[in-house]
Motif scaffolding. Structure first.
Motif, PDB file in Angstrom:
ATOM      1  N   LYS A  80       0.486 -56.727   1.562  1.00  0.00           N
ATOM      2  CA  LYS A  80      -0.382 -57.778   2.078  1.00  0.00           C
ATOM      3  C   LYS A  80      -1.825 -57.573   1.664  1.00  0.00           C
ATOM      4  N   GLU A 103      -2.229 -58.649  -1.889  1.00  0.00           N
ATOM      5  CA  GLU A 103      -2.196 -60.105  -2.017  1.00  0.00           C
ATOM      6  C   GLU A 103      -3.513 -60.724  -1.557  1.00  0.00           C
ATOM      7  N   GLU A 104      -4.051 -60.221  -0.459  1.00  0.00           N
ATOM      8  CA  GLU A 104      -5.312 -60.767   0.044  1.00  0.00           C
ATOM      9  C   GLU A 104      -6.448 -60.502  -0.925  1.00  0.00           C
ATOM     10  N   GLU A 119      -6.103 -62.924  -3.849  1.00  0.00           N
ATOM     11  CA  GLU A 119      -6.524 -64.271  -3.484  1.00  0.00           C
ATOM     12  C   GLU A 119      -8.047 -64.354  -3.371  1.00  0.00           C
TER      13      GLU A 119
END
Length: 594
Positions: free
Chosen positions: A528, A531-532, A535
């Motif tokens: 996670k 991914e953050e 992004e």
């Protein structure tokens, strides 16, 4: 360059673990006693008691200690089952009484476990909550000196102004619900505080659960009442069959109400593999609260569906049959008539009971009393098995029969000593004889039996159904239920919410342009955070687009005098490989050592 990578790898693992540990507010446990003498040992014992390890052990012991309460009948729940169990297990019953196994939840050993667990949770929650409040009031930790040491890292060169890039990163992180701070030429952001909130809620819920249980133990009471269909009673200590109170709930606190059993409906499965299994138990009642009979209300009580009257709940806990018997003496006078509850002994409701005729009168010039013991069979077989004796074939009243044995003499009811209404003391009784054998009879409804030696007659008029109820006043149940629900929610939060940090630093390069660095650190290994960060890197391209030169390595021009942080955590942040990824918009693999 290789030497630098080697040095970094040597220190990366312990540094990573230390930094990850600082993402929690759990108190640090000690491996042994601190201090000198008695005070040091007491401090060490307190730390052990308030540790998570001991709390889990106590919680396991509490669940283990509750097992006997679910396997052995309890006095506060069903006194009839307790008495029946003691009668069937005469050898171990005295031992169980000494061990308080018939009163598990109010026993000394059970109370000791949950009190210790209560203290352990309190000693853990208070400092942990205080530490978490301090974390919430503080700003997110400033960016470490070297961001390339973070497990997740991304960097690129842009022509945008460093101040503009930092402001854009701060805005984007705030939009993503990060708690972000902009200072010292970098942005520090943190998210996932609900993880620790979940931990605290879970611990507080256990505290509330134990508190509700303790409250119920100190301020609860339970009464038992058996009623034959058509009977009613006022909820007072004189009309209850039994009552178990507590220090803050005595006989003076019993909720006043009237309850009458109008009828009972029992339905059993008549075919298939589960023949005889109960399918419906419904007690049809009428009641009113207080002393105002004009407020009479109809109601139903079913298994697991109690009737709430005032602050008490009336539970249906038992069901059986009550044969209606009429006894006449030698002169033809009725000396006993009424329905006598018989207690079930098996799943088919083979029931045993006794009938005491204490007002029989005189026989041959002497005061005489009669006693009858026997079986009520809802569905009687054609013939009884010599080994098992009278046994019912089905719990429903398909073919009822009553089997009686007769005794005469002194029942002992005039001695002033209490007696069990479901047991017959034959010490001063003699069994009547008929044709040289003990007098006994098998009766169908409506049949009579002429007793030998001119003692009169017994008539089996029919039968009624009875139901036993438990009147419970437990004020802590709602608190315990709320604690259980919150504990589940807190556990979900602590398991699925991830605590993580993200840092963004934009620094002007000596040769022109700006170096943008992004780094992330998570409490647990998860994709996670990667991914953050990816992004965020993509969104930041709108304000800080990467340079067009694909061969340009942004870390080659990184200034050696990158801004340091005053945060003591920063210098101890974990290290990773110093080489940045070639793709400026994609963060490095957080599990990679490259």
């Amino acid at each position: 360059m290789s030497k630098t990578a080697t040095d970094t790898e040597q220190v990366s693992s312990p540094s990573t673990e230390d930094a990850a540990e600082r993402l929690t507010t759990a108190p640090v446990e000690s491996d042994g006693p601190t201090g000198i003498g008695v005070l040091g040992w007491l401090r060490w014992m307190w730390r052990q008691l308030t540790s998570m390890r001991v709390a889990l052990i106590l919680l396991f012991l509490l669940s283990l200690a509750a097992i006997p309460g679910s396997l052995i009948p309890q006095n506060g729940q069903n006194q009839f089952k307790v008495e029946a169990w003691k009668a069937q297990h005469t050898t171990v019953a005295p031992v169980y009484e000494k061990l308080q196994l018939f009163d598990v939840y109010s026993s000394v050993w059970f109370s000791a476990i949950y009190i210790l667990l209560f203290v352990s949770l309190a000693g853990c929650i208070v400092p942990r909550t205080w530490q978490f409040v301090g974390v919430l009031r503080a700003q997110p930790p400033a960016a470490p000196r070297v961001l390339t040491r973070m497990p997740v890292y991304a960097a690129w060169r842009t022509e945008a102004d460093a101040e503009t890039v930092n402001a854009a990163a701060h805005r984007l992180l705030r939009q993503r619900r990060f708690r972000a701070g902009l200072a010292g030429g970098s942005v520090a952001a943190e998210k996932g505080y609900l993880r620790e909130v979940g931990n605290l809620v879970f611990h507080l819920s256990l505290f509330a659960l134990l508190g509700g249980f303790a409250w119920a133990s100190l301020a609860s009471g339970t009464g038992g009442k058996l009623m034959v269909a058509g009977e009613g009673y006022a909820n007072t200590i004189t009309q209850l069959d039994d009552f178990t109170g507590s220090p803050f709930y005595t006989t003076d606190d019993i909720d006043p109400f009237y309850l009458k059993l109008n009828g009972f409906t029992a339905r059993f499965q008549t075919s298939g593999d589960q023949i005889g299994s109960a399918r419906q138990f419904t007690a049809n009642v009428e009641y009113y609260e207080g002393s105002d009979a004009s407020k009479l209300t109809q109601g139903k009580i079913e298994v697991n569906h109690p009737l709430e009257i005032g602050d008490s709940k009336v539970y249906l806990i038992g069901h059986g049959y009550a044969p209606v018997i009429t006894v006449k003496n030698a002169a033809g006078e009725v000396v006993y008539t009424g329905a006598t509850p018989f207690l079930p002994q098996d799943a088919n409701l083979t029931s045993t009971g006794v009938i005491k005729v204490s007002d029989y009168g005189e026989k041959d010039g002497e005061k005489t009393q009669l006693g009858f013991s026997g079986f009520f069979l809802p569905t009687a077989p054609v013939a009884f098995d010599k080994n098992t004796g009278p046994r019912s074939l089905f719990p429903g009243d398909a073919d009822p029969a009553l089997v009686l044995n007769a005794f005469a003499g002194d029942l002992g009811t005039d001695s002033g000593l209490p007696q069990n209404v479901y047991q017959l003391n034959t010490k001063n009784l003699k069994q009547l004889q008929q044709e040289g054998e003990p007098a006994k009879a098998r009766l169908k409804p409506g049949q009579g039996w002429t007793l030998p030696d001119g003692y009169g007659t017994v008539t089996f008029d029919g039968y009624k159904e009875w139901a036993s109820f438990s009147v419970s006043h437990r004020p802590g149940n709602s608190v315990a239920l709320a604690g259980g629900v919150l504990a589940i929610l807190g556990l979900i939060g602590s398991l699925f919410v991830q605590r993580r940090r993200i840092w963004v630093r934009a620094v002007a390069l000596p040769g022109g342009g700006t170096l943008v660095e992004l780094a992330g650190l998570a409490r647990s290994e998860s994709a996670k955070i990667a991914e953050e960060l990816a992004e965020l890197a993509v969104d930041l391209q709108d304000d800080a687009p990467a340079s067009d030169d694909p061969d340009d390595d942004p870390t080659d021009d990184a200034p050696d005098d990158a801004p340091a942080t005053d945060d003591p955590e920063a210098e101890g942040e974990p290290a990773a490989a110093p080489d940045a990824p070639s793709d400026p918009a994609v963060p490095a693999d957080q599990n990679s050592k490259e």
